[in-house]
Design a protein around this motif. Structure first.
Motif, PDB file in Angstrom:
ATOM      1  N   GLY A 152       3.981 -40.980  16.596  1.00 22.86           N
ATOM      2  CA  GLY A 152       3.745 -42.040  15.613  1.00 22.86           C
ATOM      3  C   GLY A 152       2.672 -43.012  16.052  1.00 22.86           C
ATOM      4  O   GLY A 152       1.849 -43.473  15.243  1.00 22.86           O
ATOM      5  N   GLY A 153       2.658 -43.340  17.348  1.00 19.39           N
ATOM      6  CA  GLY A 153       1.598 -44.197  17.869  1.00 19.39           C
ATOM      7  C   GLY A 153       0.235 -43.547  17.730  1.00 19.39           C
ATOM      8  O   GLY A 153      -0.768 -44.210  17.425  1.00 19.39           O
ATOM      9  N   GLY A 154       0.185 -42.217  17.942  1.00 18.96           N
ATOM     10  CA  GLY A 154      -1.070 -41.497  17.741  1.00 18.96           C
ATOM     11  C   GLY A 154      -1.540 -41.574  16.299  1.00 18.96           C
ATOM     12  O   GLY A 154      -2.745 -41.697  16.030  1.00 18.96           O
ATOM     13  N   MET A 155      -0.600 -41.501  15.348  1.00 20.63           N
ATOM     14  CA  MET A 155      -0.962 -41.629  13.933  1.00 20.63           C
ATOM     15  C   MET A 155      -1.579 -42.997  13.656  1.00 20.63           C
ATOM     16  O   MET A 155      -2.607 -43.101  12.962  1.00 20.63           O
ATOM     17  N   ILE A 156      -0.976 -44.050  14.202  1.00 24.41           N
ATOM     18  CA  ILE A 156      -1.508 -45.403  14.000  1.00 24.41           C
ATOM     19  C   ILE A 156      -2.920 -45.511  14.564  1.00 24.41           C
ATOM     20  O   ILE A 156      -3.829 -46.066  13.928  1.00 24.41           O
ATOM     21  N   ILE A 157      -3.122 -44.978  15.764  1.00 22.57           N
ATOM     22  CA  ILE A 157      -4.450 -45.022  16.386  1.00 22.57           C
ATOM     23  C   ILE A 157      -5.452 -44.220  15.558  1.00 22.57           C
ATOM     24  O   ILE A 157      -6.584 -44.655  15.325  1.00 22.57           O
ATOM     25  N   GLY A 158      -5.032 -43.038  15.095  1.00 20.16           N
ATOM     26  CA  GLY A 158      -5.925 -42.213  14.283  1.00 20.16           C
ATOM     27  C   GLY A 158      -6.327 -42.890  12.987  1.00 20.16           C
ATOM     28  O   GLY A 158      -7.507 -42.873  12.600  1.00 20.16           O
ATOM     29  N   LEU A 159      -5.355 -43.505  12.307  1.00 23.46           N
ATOM     30  CA  LEU A 159      -5.668 -44.210  11.051  1.00 23.46           C
ATOM     31  C   LEU A 159      -6.584 -45.404  11.293  1.00 23.46           C
ATOM     32  O   LEU A 159      -7.448 -45.727  10.464  1.00 23.46           O
ATOM     33  N   ALA A 160      -6.414 -46.067  12.452  1.00 23.21           N
ATOM     34  CA  ALA A 160      -7.282 -47.196  12.779  1.00 23.21           C
ATOM     35  C   ALA A 160      -8.701 -46.730  13.090  1.00 23.21           C
ATOM     36  O   ALA A 160      -9.679 -47.432  12.796  1.00 23.21           O
ATOM     37  N   MET A 161      -8.831 -45.549  13.685  1.00 27.20           N
ATOM     38  CA  MET A 161     -10.151 -45.015  14.033  1.00 27.20           C
ATOM     39  C   MET A 161     -10.890 -44.449  12.829  1.00 27.20           C
ATOM     40  O   MET A 161     -12.123 -44.508  12.757  1.00 27.20           O
ATOM     41  N   ALA A 162     -10.150 -43.869  11.878  1.00 24.01           N
ATOM     42  CA  ALA A 162     -10.753 -43.073  10.806  1.00 24.01           C
ATOM     43  C   ALA A 162     -11.851 -43.785  10.028  1.00 24.01           C
ATOM     44  O   ALA A 162     -12.901 -43.188   9.761  1.00 24.01           O
TER      45      ALA A 162
END
Length: 281
Positions: free
Chosen positions: A38-48
């Motif tokens: 889930g933390g990876g998802m948050i980081i990915g959405l922030a990077m996108a």
């Protein structure tokens, strides 16, 4: 395998072993991997929003990789439940490079030359030595060994899929951002369905530790994906699995698992193998 690529993959190896140790330290494995995913998802959405959108040709690989990563998480959780960190981690990671070499030759037409092949073989011998040392003096727990080997096959599969996908994407940062965004919500959704109202209460005590693991996981894989756009898949896979030595050291220092002279000898083989791969580059 230029010095820049080598340095990036070695840094990824340290980060990778560290996030696996974080996951192993959290007693409830589903909680640990839910936080990391889930933390990876948050980081990915922030990077996108700040990265290039992956090209159309990359998306089949990206979705395939997301499915393979879910299988990998499930198998790794099982490995950690059944075996010691110093045993499960080396077997899972050490079994992957040779499979990657075969798949890369078949699917990416990357056949290593003599120096690279010798380097990969020596590195795998060193990694196997570390894995076998984890079984010293004990009758193998075949359920744990089988789970770890299956984890290695999943690693090899997503390594090759992502290697092809990131090359088709046009942007290694864009690919990692959307990969994390797509796959990151699947495990938390499963945890919520399984635990229902208990999910939040179980996550809170380990939230900081889990988010640290997520940051290490995303950083490690971003470095590997970038390297895969600049060098062949098989040497990168073998070099990345030097994380096994870091994992063995973490097991010795933090989990009080013995390191020992055989692992030092195995480390020597790995170093020689890396040198041969660099010579090939």
């Amino acid at each position: 395998m230029t010095p820049r690529v080598t340095s990036a993959v070695l840094l990824a190896a340290v980060a990778h072993a560290s996030w696996n140790a974080v996951a192993h330290r959290i007693p409830d494995k589903l909680v640990g991997f839910t936080l990391i995913s889930g933390g990876g998802m948050i980081i990915g959405l922030a990077m996108a929003p700040f990265t290039a959108f992956p090209a159309a040709g990359a998306w089949p690989y990206l979705f395939g990789s997301a499915a393979l990563h879910m299988a990998y998480y499930a198998l790794l959780m099982r490995s950690f439940r059944l075996g010691d960190f110093g045993q499960a981690y080396p077997i899972a990671r050490g079994s992957a490079p040779l499979v990657v070499t075969v798949l890369a030759a078949l699917l990416a037409h990357e056949v290593p030359d003599g120096w690279a092949a010798a380097g990969i073989a020596l590195s795998c011998a060193g990694l196997t030595g570390v894995a076998l040392w984890g079984l010293r003096g004990h009758r193998p727990d075949w359920a744990a060994v089988t789970a770890a080997l299956a984890t290695g096959l999943a690693i090899a599969a997503y390594t090759v899929v992502d290697g092809l996908g990131v090359r088709a994407s046009g942007s290694s940062l864009g690919y990692i951002a959307w990969l994390m965004a797509v796959q990151g919500g699947l495990l938390p959704a499963y945890a919520w369905l399984r635990r229902r109202g208990r999910t939040g209460a179980r996550l809170r005590p380990y939230a900081r530790l889990g988010l640290l693991g997520a940051a290490l996981s995303v950083g490690a894989y971003a470095l590997v994906l970038w390297a895969q756009t600049r060098a062949a898949l098989a040497p990168i896979a073998a070099l990345r699995e030097s994380s096994i030595l870091v994992g063995a050291a973490i097991g010795a220092v933090f989990f009080k698992e013995r390191f020992g002279a055989p692992r030092i000898a195995a480390a020597g083989l790995l170093v020689v193998g890396i040198g041969l791969m660099l010579h090939a580059g």
